[in-house]
Design a protein around this motif. Structure first.
Motif, PDB file in Angstrom:
ATOM      1  N   LEU A  28       0.828  -1.207   0.000  1.00 21.15           N
ATOM      2  CA  LEU A  28       0.000   0.000   0.000  1.00 21.15           C
ATOM      3  C   LEU A  28       0.865   1.262   0.000  1.00 21.15           C
ATOM      4  O   LEU A  28       0.635   2.199  -0.778  1.00 21.15           O
ATOM      5  N   PHE A  29       1.888   1.293   0.848  1.00 18.16           N
ATOM      6  CA  PHE A  29       2.766   2.459   0.974  1.00 18.16           C
ATOM      7  C   PHE A  29       3.518   2.725  -0.324  1.00 18.16           C
ATOM      8  O   PHE A  29       3.786   3.878  -0.690  1.00 18.16           O
ATOM      9  N   ASN A  30       3.848   1.645  -1.055  1.00 18.80           N
ATOM     10  CA  ASN A  30       4.567   1.776  -2.324  1.00 18.80           C
ATOM     11  C   ASN A  30       3.820   2.671  -3.319  1.00 18.80           C
ATOM     12  O   ASN A  30       4.429   3.329  -4.165  1.00 18.80           O
ATOM     13  N   GLY A  31       2.503   2.682  -3.214  1.00 16.20           N
ATOM     14  CA  GLY A  31       1.714   3.459  -4.157  1.00 16.20           C
ATOM     15  C   GLY A  31       1.785   4.966  -3.944  1.00 16.20           C
ATOM     16  O   GLY A  31       1.352   5.731  -4.808  1.00 16.20           O
ATOM     17  N   PHE A  32       2.343   5.390  -2.824  1.00 19.03           N
ATOM     18  CA  PHE A  32       2.341   6.821  -2.501  1.00 19.03           C
ATOM     19  C   PHE A  32       3.753   7.367  -2.279  1.00 19.03           C
ATOM     20  O   PHE A  32       3.922   8.501  -1.843  1.00 19.03           O
ATOM     21  N   VAL A  33       4.764   6.538  -2.580  1.00 20.31           N
ATOM     22  CA  VAL A  33       6.155   6.966  -2.451  1.00 20.31           C
ATOM     23  C   VAL A  33       6.559   7.738  -3.702  1.00 20.31           C
ATOM     24  O   VAL A  33       6.224   7.342  -4.824  1.00 20.31           O
ATOM     25  N   THR A  34       7.294   8.824  -3.528  1.00 21.83           N
ATOM     26  CA  THR A  34       7.700   9.646  -4.678  1.00 21.83           C
ATOM     27  C   THR A  34       9.187   9.529  -5.000  1.00 21.83           C
ATOM     28  O   THR A  34       9.596   9.786  -6.128  1.00 21.83           O
ATOM     29  N   GLY A  35      10.014   9.152  -4.035  1.00 19.50           N
ATOM     30  CA  GLY A  35      11.452   9.000  -4.270  1.00 19.50           C
ATOM     31  C   GLY A  35      11.798   7.581  -4.679  1.00 19.50           C
ATOM     32  O   GLY A  35      11.296   6.628  -4.095  1.00 19.50           O
TER      33      GLY A  35
ATOM     34  N   GLY B 269      -0.942   4.964  -7.398  1.00 21.88           N
ATOM     35  CA  GLY B 269      -1.652   4.783  -6.137  1.00 21.88           C
ATOM     36  C   GLY B 269      -2.827   3.829  -6.266  1.00 21.88           C
ATOM     37  O   GLY B 269      -3.061   2.992  -5.395  1.00 21.88           O
ATOM     38  N   ILE B 270      -3.576   3.938  -7.365  1.00 18.93           N
ATOM     39  CA  ILE B 270      -4.703   3.026  -7.594  1.00 18.93           C
ATOM     40  C   ILE B 270      -4.210   1.591  -7.737  1.00 18.93           C
ATOM     41  O   ILE B 270      -4.759   0.666  -7.132  1.00 18.93           O
ATOM     42  N   GLY B 271      -3.163   1.403  -8.544  1.00 15.52           N
ATOM     43  CA  GLY B 271      -2.642   0.053  -8.783  1.00 15.52           C
ATOM     44  C   GLY B 271      -2.197  -0.641  -7.512  1.00 15.52           C
ATOM     45  O   GLY B 271      -2.583  -1.792  -7.241  1.00 15.52           O
ATOM     46  N   PHE B 272      -1.408   0.036  -6.700  1.00 13.24           N
ATOM     47  CA  PHE B 272      -0.911  -0.563  -5.462  1.00 13.24           C
ATOM     48  C   PHE B 272      -2.014  -0.727  -4.416  1.00 13.24           C
ATOM     49  O   PHE B 272      -2.057  -1.732  -3.698  1.00 13.24           O
ATOM     50  N   SER B 273      -2.910   0.241  -4.318  1.00  6.87           N
ATOM     51  CA  SER B 273      -3.970   0.186  -3.301  1.00  6.87           C
ATOM     52  C   SER B 273      -4.936  -0.971  -3.561  1.00  6.87           C
ATOM     53  O   SER B 273      -5.306  -1.702  -2.633  1.00  6.87           O
ATOM     54  N   VAL B 274      -5.345  -1.116  -4.811  1.00  2.00           N
ATOM     55  CA  VAL B 274      -6.255  -2.213  -5.165  1.00  2.00           C
ATOM     56  C   VAL B 274      -5.588  -3.561  -4.904  1.00  2.00           C
ATOM     57  O   VAL B 274      -6.204  -4.494  -4.374  1.00  2.00           O
TER      58      VAL B 274
END
Length: 436
Positions: free
Chosen positions: A111-118, A196-201
């Motif tokens: 889940l966290f991977n979907g919102f990481v920017t670095g 974010g959608i891909g990782f969250s789903v």
């Protein structure tokens, strides 16, 4: 939760499974979604973050190198941690606790991977997610002896892979749509929203279909009470390895065979995109055909599950290894997208079956009470194999060979795997466990 299981159990393909068997099968449906994403869109999303001229970004070659190093690091860590996790999980009541903890960590990392920017943090979190995925898989495989009887292992194991392949298509289809709507394609969604959608789903799906197993699993086989520590775990692992090398030739030769042929399987699966890219095939077409492979693998696994009623596990494994041997030879001739589609179909026919039958065969020849430890060792051979296959591909490519030649050379691994499996099947099954 149990009402949902009863509804699923009325479906014809799932009819006849017990509550624990069905709960166990559903976990494969969950974790397969993560690995499907890892084999397709995650490398693309990573390069989208990493490559550029802005401060902190890197060029394409470094992005590929760092991503490969991250995969290698996770592989090494899993190979080292897997047997230890397995030993600790073999103690009474520990298997569910460790499994639940590892799964929850993996879901959160996904889940966290979907919102990481670095890109560096992205890789670090991804490595954690892969380690948790692989750790949960080790314990999950070892649960097979607890949730079903020996004469049903082939069928239940095949059902796990079959429904895992089909079920993973649901969240992956959502992730694929998000990618198509992203900046690299339609440009409707930003990169952050698409990712974010891909990782969250995927994370939500992984957790949701795992809940029945967490609720219903009961550990039947376990070692007698003893001091449970990491130090003792290492001592036990080394004692078991010595025992296998000296006395349990059936397990030893099977692990050698497994190391060889699963190396070929994993290398072909991991390099499907590389094959197409090197041949300048359409990227979207490749991803679509890989998605179709999941559906074919579903059908192939169910066919082999039915065949297991009539033929022995080892006979069916010989068929699968022979099938992959022919696939390796076919890759020598591959040059077009249509031929790539045929490759995807052929891989799908045997992909789930060779893995599920290996798992059930191994479950039958190891001590049930030490299944966690033995599957940790199994995982070493599985993960270690990926290094050998990658090394062969790298050597051939560096020598100036084509991707067709590089992957086609894997035929020798299937030939040797076939030979060692035949040797293993002729050995006596001891199933005796030493003490550390």
């Amino acid at each position: 939760m149990n009402q949902i299981l009863r509804v699923l159990n009325r479906l014809k393909p799932l009819r006849g499974l017990t509550q624990q068997e069905l709960s166990w099968v559903l976990y494969d449906v969950g974790n397969s979604a993560f690995i499907m994403l890892a084999c397709s869109l995650i490398p693309i999303w990573f390069k989208g973050i990493a490559i550029g001229t802005a401060p902190g970004q890197i060029d394409s070659d470094r992005a590929t190198a760092y991503y490969s190093l991250a995969i290698a690091l996770s592989t090494v860590l899993v190979a080292l941690l897997g047997p230890v996790i397995g030993v600790l999980a073999d103690h009474e009541g520990m298997k569910k606790r460790i499994f639940t903890g590892v799964v929850c960590m993996g879901v959160l990392a996904c889940l966290f991977n979907g919102f990481v920017t670095g890109w560096f943090v992205f890789l670090a979190v991804y490595v954690l997610a892969r380690i948790c995925y692989c750790g949960s898989q080790t314990i999950y495989d070892s649960m097979l002896g607890d949730i079903t009887e020996e004469d049903r292992m082939d069928v239940v194991s095949s059902f796990g892979y079959a429904w895992g392949y089909l079920g993973s298509c649901i969240p992956f289809a959502v992730a694929l749509v998000a990618y198509v709507l992203g900046p690299d394609m339609a440009g409707i969604l930003s990169d952050g929203v698409s990712k974010g959608i891909g990782f969250s789903v995927t994370a939500g799906w992984w957790l949701l279909v795992t809940l029945p197993l967490i609720k219903n699993y009961r550990q039947k086989n376990y070692v007698e009470a003893e001091l449970c520590s990491v130090k003792n775990a290492f001592g036990k692992i080394f004692a078991t390895l010595r025992h296998i090398a000296r006395y349990d030739k059936k397990v030893m030769y099977f692990l050698i065979a497994f190391f060889l042929y699963i190396d070929g399987v994993g290398t072909i699966i991991d390099n499907c995109i590389n094959i197409g890219t090197d041949l300048n095939l359409n990227t979207v077409g490749q991803v679509v055909f890989l998605l179709a492979t999941q559906v074919v693998a579903f059908g192939g696994s169910l066919v082999f599950a039915r065949l297991s009623h009539k033929y022995s596990t080892v006979q069916l494994l010989f068929v699968c290894i022979g099938g992959y041997f022919l696939i390796s030879l076919y890759i020598f001739t591959l040059h077009t997208l249509a031929q790539f589609a045929i490759l995807a179909f052929l891989v799908g026919c045997f992909q789930g079956s060779i893995q599920s039958l290996s798992r059930s065969y191994y479950s039958k020849i190891i001590p049930a009470e030490n299944s966690g430890e033995y599957f940790g060792i199994y995982d070493i051979f599985c993960k270690g194999a990926s290094f050998l296959g990658s090394a062969v591909l790298a050597a051939v490519k560096l020598a100036g060979g084509s991707i067709n030649t590089a992957v086609g050379c894997l035929a020798i691994f299937f030939a040797l795997g076939f030979v060692f499996l035949r040797i293993a099947d002729r050995q006596e099954n001891l199933q005796k466990q030493p003490t550390a």
